[in-house]
Design an enzyme around this catalytic site. Structure first.
Site, PDB file in Angstrom:
ATOM      1  N   CYS A   7       0.824  -1.353  -0.105  1.00 26.60           N
ATOM      2  CA  CYS A   7      -0.006  -0.284  -0.412  1.00 26.60           C
ATOM      3  C   CYS A   7       1.063   1.199   0.111  1.00 26.60           C
ATOM      4  O   CYS A   7       1.869   0.605  -0.144  1.00 26.60           O
ATOM      5  CB  CYS A   7      -0.809   0.089   1.301  1.00 26.60           C
ATOM      6  SG  CYS A   7      -0.214   0.157   2.957  1.00 26.60           S
ATOM      7  N   ARG A  13      -2.799  -0.135   5.882  1.00 28.38           N
ATOM      8  CA  ARG A  13      -3.907  -1.972   5.035  1.00 28.38           C
ATOM      9  C   ARG A  13      -3.029  -3.009   4.248  1.00 28.38           C
ATOM     10  O   ARG A  13      -3.101  -4.333   4.743  1.00 28.38           O
ATOM     11  CB  ARG A  13      -4.310  -0.867   3.340  1.00 28.38           C
ATOM     12  CG  ARG A  13      -5.607   0.128   3.490  1.00 28.38           C
ATOM     13  CD  ARG A  13      -5.394  -0.063   2.441  1.00 28.38           C
ATOM     14  NE  ARG A  13      -4.637   1.565   1.943  1.00 28.38           N
ATOM     15  CZ  ARG A  13      -4.133   2.295   0.567  1.00 28.38           C
ATOM     16  NH1 ARG A  13      -5.956   1.966  -0.578  1.00 28.38           N
ATOM     17  NH2 ARG A  13      -3.294   2.867   0.785  1.00 28.38           N
ATOM     18  N   ASP A 123      -8.058   3.871   1.125  1.00 21.71           N
ATOM     19  CA  ASP A 123      -7.154   4.347   2.451  1.00 21.71           C
ATOM     20  C   ASP A 123      -7.603   4.576   3.517  1.00 21.71           C
ATOM     21  O   ASP A 123      -8.700   5.689   3.867  1.00 21.71           O
ATOM     22  CB  ASP A 123      -6.247   5.515   2.277  1.00 21.71           C
ATOM     23  CG  ASP A 123      -5.468   5.527   2.106  1.00 21.71           C
ATOM     24  OD1 ASP A 123      -4.968   5.232   3.851  1.00 21.71           O
ATOM     25  OD2 ASP A 123      -4.314   6.636   2.270  1.00 21.71           O
TER      26      ASP A 123
HETATM   27  P1  4NP Z   1      -1.836   2.675   3.840  1.00 21.83           P
HETATM   28  O1  4NP Z   1      -2.181   4.280   4.475  1.00 21.83           O
HETATM   29  O2  4NP Z   1      -1.453   2.687   2.638  1.00 21.83           O
HETATM   30  O3  4NP Z   1      -2.833   1.958   4.516  1.00 21.83           O
HETATM   31  O4  4NP Z   1      -0.618   2.471   4.810  1.00 21.83           O
HETATM   32  C1  4NP Z   1      -1.454   5.386   4.835  1.00 21.83           C
HETATM   33  C2  4NP Z   1      -0.595   5.618   5.614  1.00 21.83           C
HETATM   34  C3  4NP Z   1       0.065   6.970   5.803  1.00 21.83           C
HETATM   35  C4  4NP Z   1      -0.060   7.871   4.973  1.00 21.83           C
HETATM   36  C5  4NP Z   1      -1.109   7.495   4.514  1.00 21.83           C
HETATM   37  C6  4NP Z   1      -1.852   6.286   3.427  1.00 21.83           C
HETATM   38  N1  4NP Z   1       0.418   9.102   5.181  1.00 21.83           N
HETATM   39  O5  4NP Z   1      -0.108   9.810   3.805  1.00 21.83           O
HETATM   40  O6  4NP Z   1       1.262   9.912   5.742  1.00 21.83           O
END
Ligand code: 4NP
Length: 153
Positions: A7, A13, A123
């Protein structure tokens, strides 16, 4: 077989996807090693988001030991299959893979449930706990499908 979940942050995720598929593979007696990584390096070395840990725990899974890492081009050699959560991850993964990109190794994980529809796992980073429950349920169903398909062979 080695499978990688990808991800953006490797904090919400993909750590859930890793924990869910590893547990199902173990339960099915499959000799699989599941890992996860992020296309961005914002959370290197961090444990999964507290709400990912919470929803995992409520479903009997401990993902607290996982550590965030960034996707690297060597992953496209080391892993047999790489699942991404959304089309942005897909495009970023292709850029990171560079000359190691292998189209047939990489797919959106929800294409397991809805072939060729290219649906995204939303997300949950900016929302509340409900979003994490929704993500868990989607990943749980997709991982069931992955296991069923391989067990039928
Ligand atoms: P992930 O979610 O891709 O599901 O781990 C996110 C985690 C952090 C960030 C964005 C999405 N961020 O902008 O730091």
């Amino acid at each position: 077989m080695k499978i990688l979940m990808v991800c953006l942050g490797n904090i919400c995720r993909s750590p859930l996807a890793e924990g869910i598929l590893q547990a199902k593979a173990d339960a099915a007696g499959l000799d699989w090693k599941v890992d996860s990584a992020g296309t961005a390096g914002y959370h290197i070395g961090e444990a999964p988001h507290v709400l990912s840990q919470k929803v995992a725990k409520q479903n009997g899974l401990d993902i607290s030991f996982q550590k965030g890492r960034k996707l690297r081009k060597e992953d496209f050699i080391a892993f047999a299959k790489i699942y991404v959560m959304d089309s942005e991850n897909y495009n970023d993964a292709r850029r990171i893979a560079s000359e190691h990109w292998k189209e047939n190794k990489v797919d959106l994980i929800l294409n397991e449930l809805h072939p060729h529809e290219n649906r995204s796992v939303p997300d949950p980073w900016y929302g509340g706990y409900d979003g994490f429950i929704e993500v868990y349920d989607m990943l749980d169903k997709a991982c069931d499908k992955i296991i069923k398909r391989h067990s039928a062979r």
